[in-house]
Structure formats: structure tokens, C-alpha cells
Motif scaffolding. Structure first.
Motif, PDB file in Angstrom:
ATOM      1  N   HIS A   2       0.977  -1.204   0.486  1.00 33.42           N
ATOM      2  CA  HIS A   2      -0.136  -0.119  -0.067  1.00 33.42           C
ATOM      3  C   HIS A   2       0.954   1.269  -0.227  1.00 33.42           C
ATOM      4  CE1 HIS A   2      -3.029  -2.842   1.192  1.00 33.42           C
ATOM      5  NE2 HIS A   2      -3.829  -1.945   0.151  1.00 33.42           N
ATOM      6  N   THR A 250      -6.451  -2.970  -1.014  1.00 30.79           N
ATOM      7  CA  THR A 250      -6.994  -3.645  -0.226  1.00 30.79           C
ATOM      8  C   THR A 250      -7.520  -3.281   0.864  1.00 30.79           C
ATOM      9  OG1 THR A 250      -5.548  -5.505   0.331  1.00 30.79           O
ATOM     10  CG2 THR A 250      -6.552  -6.314  -1.100  1.00 30.79           C
ATOM     11  N   ALA A 252      -8.922  -0.355   3.562  1.00 29.59           N
ATOM     12  CA  ALA A 252     -10.747   0.416   3.414  1.00 29.59           C
ATOM     13  C   ALA A 252      -9.953   2.007   3.421  1.00 29.59           C
ATOM     14  CB  ALA A 252     -11.138   0.697   4.808  1.00 29.59           C
ATOM     15  N   VAL A 258     -12.861   0.614  -0.833  1.00 28.92           N
ATOM     16  CA  VAL A 258     -11.748   0.269  -1.084  1.00 28.92           C
ATOM     17  C   VAL A 258     -11.636  -0.016  -2.878  1.00 28.92           C
ATOM     18  CG1 VAL A 258     -10.258  -2.018  -1.400  1.00 28.92           C
ATOM     19  CG2 VAL A 258     -11.624  -1.598   0.308  1.00 28.92           C
ATOM     20  N   PHE A 262      -6.569   4.470  -2.857  1.00 29.61           N
ATOM     21  CA  PHE A 262      -5.844   4.811  -1.589  1.00 29.61           C
ATOM     22  C   PHE A 262      -4.647   5.810  -1.143  1.00 29.61           C
ATOM     23  CE2 PHE A 262      -3.401   2.653   1.548  1.00 29.61           C
ATOM     24  CZ  PHE A 262      -4.491   2.209   3.060  1.00 29.61           C
TER      25      PHE A 262
END
Length: 280
Positions: A2, A250, A252, A258, A262
Motif C-alpha cells: 500500500h 485492499t 479500506a 476499497v 488509496f
């Protein structure tokens, strides 16, 4: 993964421009093609030091503590001392000292502040670095205390090619001598053979109004970031999701959904250091 996603999709476009990121991802790297992943000198000593021109003299470190009043501090303050000095040199963790992330990333509260543009000016505190920031453990002389001077000396002592030479190797237009007329007045043909560090800063100012790096600086920074991720077999670029497709976030987001949007604000919220979690 991420965090790497945030670097590629949020941070890097702000460093080098979305067009440059899209070109590298879509058409491949042109200049950063090492046999093994490494950090080239042109990145380390010049291009990625563009951030030095964006440092402000002072910052709001946090909003909590001090009865809720903002904690403003100079980056360096030679007179600061004690366990809670009035500057941001670090090495201390008093109760009130933490980053007010909402001034750097958008949490939708209107607190985020724009960066200082990328140009050939640097904040005054960077011309008098604290002694503890200058390495002398191997017996080196202290040398200049100006960060700009130290950067430019590395260009000479490490044999870094000029900005014009790098531009030629990349096949992109050089800055004109008019763009560099101020350094040209210093002699030594500096408007035709400009230290790469200075060249990258001036290029960003001339080509992109200081909003992001130009074609030389942007390609060095963009290709090194993406190249290291591409060469890392464990990075998200070389990973797949549970059904075999390209990896996607993946966790939240702050909105509860989702998706591919992000951001760092979402990551900081998950970490519990967002303004709402701190009650600010």
C-alpha cells in the motif's frame, strides 16, 4: 504494498508530473537500466536533493498540546537546548512534539498547506547547518555549513556530469543560456556547463513553474523510483491479487470503500494519527 502504491500513484506524480510517470510506466525506462538495483550518483547527489529547495524556515509541528495552540518552530535554532527545544532538529520526543499531518496531506478539513515551489532559492536556516548534522566521525573537516554549498561541492568532488550533458544523453532540450544568465555572469561557462543540482532546480522553475521537476530531473527521479520497484520481485508491481490480476489496494479508505484511490491520508488514518483520531 500500500505504501508503494501511494508513492507511485500519489507522491511521484507530484514530484515529476503525471505525464512523466505515465511515460515511464507505459514506454519503459530509458536511462536507468542497471544490472542490479542501485542508487545512481546523479540521483543521490543532485536530482533527489530538489527537496532542499522546498524546505520552509519554520513549520507547524502539531495542533495538540500547549492548550490546543499550534506549535510553530524554526527548522534549526542554534540557541535551542534542553529536552524540548524550540526548533525541529529532532532527537527529542516531548509530549507536544508530533507532526500535524493535516498540514501536509489533504484530510478534507482545509488545513493542508501548499509546498514551497521548486526553484533555486533555499530557506535561510539551510545556510547555517547545526554542527551535529555534519559528519566528522572519520576525521573529515567540518567544511562549509551551507547545505547549498555542500551540494555543489559534491558535484565537483564526485565528478557528477553537468545538467547540459545529462540533457544531451537523454535527448531532451537543454535550458538556454538565457535561462541560466545569472550563473553565466559568474564565469567558468556555468551557463553552458551547470552543476546538475542547480540545473535540476532551475529546470523545474523554468519548465514547470516550480510545481514539479522538469524533463531531466523528473526522469532521473521517476526512473529510479519505478526502476527499483520493478527490479524488486516482492514489490506490488510484481505481485498479483488473489485471483491472479494486477495487485490493487485492499485496505479500506477513509470513506469506507476499497479502491485504487488509496492515499497517504487513508494510510495515516489507519495508523491513528489523523486529526480526527487525535481529537483536533
Amino acid at each position: 504494498h500500500h505504501y508503494q502504491w501511494i508513492i507511485v500513484h500519489e507522491i511521484l506524480p507530484q514530484f515529476v508530473g503525471q505525464e512523466m510517470v505515465d511515460d515511464i510506466l507505459g514506454n519503459g525506462r530509458r536511462v536507468y537500466t542497471p544490472n542490479i538495483a542501485r542508487i545512481p550518483l546523479e540521483f543521490q547527489t543532485a536530482a533527489y536533493r530538489f527537496g532542499h529547495s522546498m524546505i520552509r524556515p519554520s513549520y507547524r509541528a502539531n495542533l495538540a498540546g500547549d492548550n490546543g495552540d499550534p506549535f510553530f518552530a524554526m527548522v534549526f535554532n542554534p540557541d535551542a537546548s534542553g529536552d524540548d527545544p524550540e526548533d525541529l532538529t529532532g532527537r527529542h520526543r516531548a509530549e507536544r512534539r508530533f507532526i500535524g499531518w493535516q498540514t501536509f496531506f489533504d484530510f478534507g478539513d482545509g488545513e493542508v498547506k501548499p509546498n514551497k515551489v521548486i526553484d533555486t532559492t533555499m530557506s535561510t536556516p539551510l545556510f547555517q547547518l547545526p554542527m551535529f548534522t555534519i559528519p566528522t566521525a572519520r576525521g573529515e573537516d567540518v567544511g562549509p555549513t551551507s547545505l547549498a554549498t555542500r551540494n555543489l561541492l559534491r558535484h565537483i568532488t564526485w565528478g557528477i556530469p553537468s545538467g547540459q550533458r545529462v540533457a544531451d544523453e537523454m535527448g531532451v532540450d537543454r535550458l538556454s543560456t538565457a535561462d541560466l544568465s545569472d550563473v553565466g555572469q559568474l564565469g567558468a561557462n556555468l551557463d553552458r556547463s551547470t552543476p546538475l543540482f542547480f540545473y535540476v532546480l532551475r529546470e523545474a522553475d523554468v519548465v514547470a513553474d516550480g510545481r514539479h521537476l522538469g524533463p531531466v530531473g523528473g526522469r532521473i527521479v521517476g526512473e529510479v523510483f519505478l526502476g527499483i520497484l520493478e527490479e524488486d520481485s516482492t514489490s506490488y508491481l510484481n505481485s498479483t491479487d488473489p485471483v491472479g490480476g494486477a495487485w490493487r489496494p485492499t485496505l479500506a479508505q477513509r470513506s469506507g470503500s476499497v479502491g485504487i484511490d488509496f492515499t497517504m491520508a487513508d494510510m495515516l488514518t489507519i495508523a491513528g494519527v489523523d486529526p480526527e483520531s487525535r481529537g483536533q
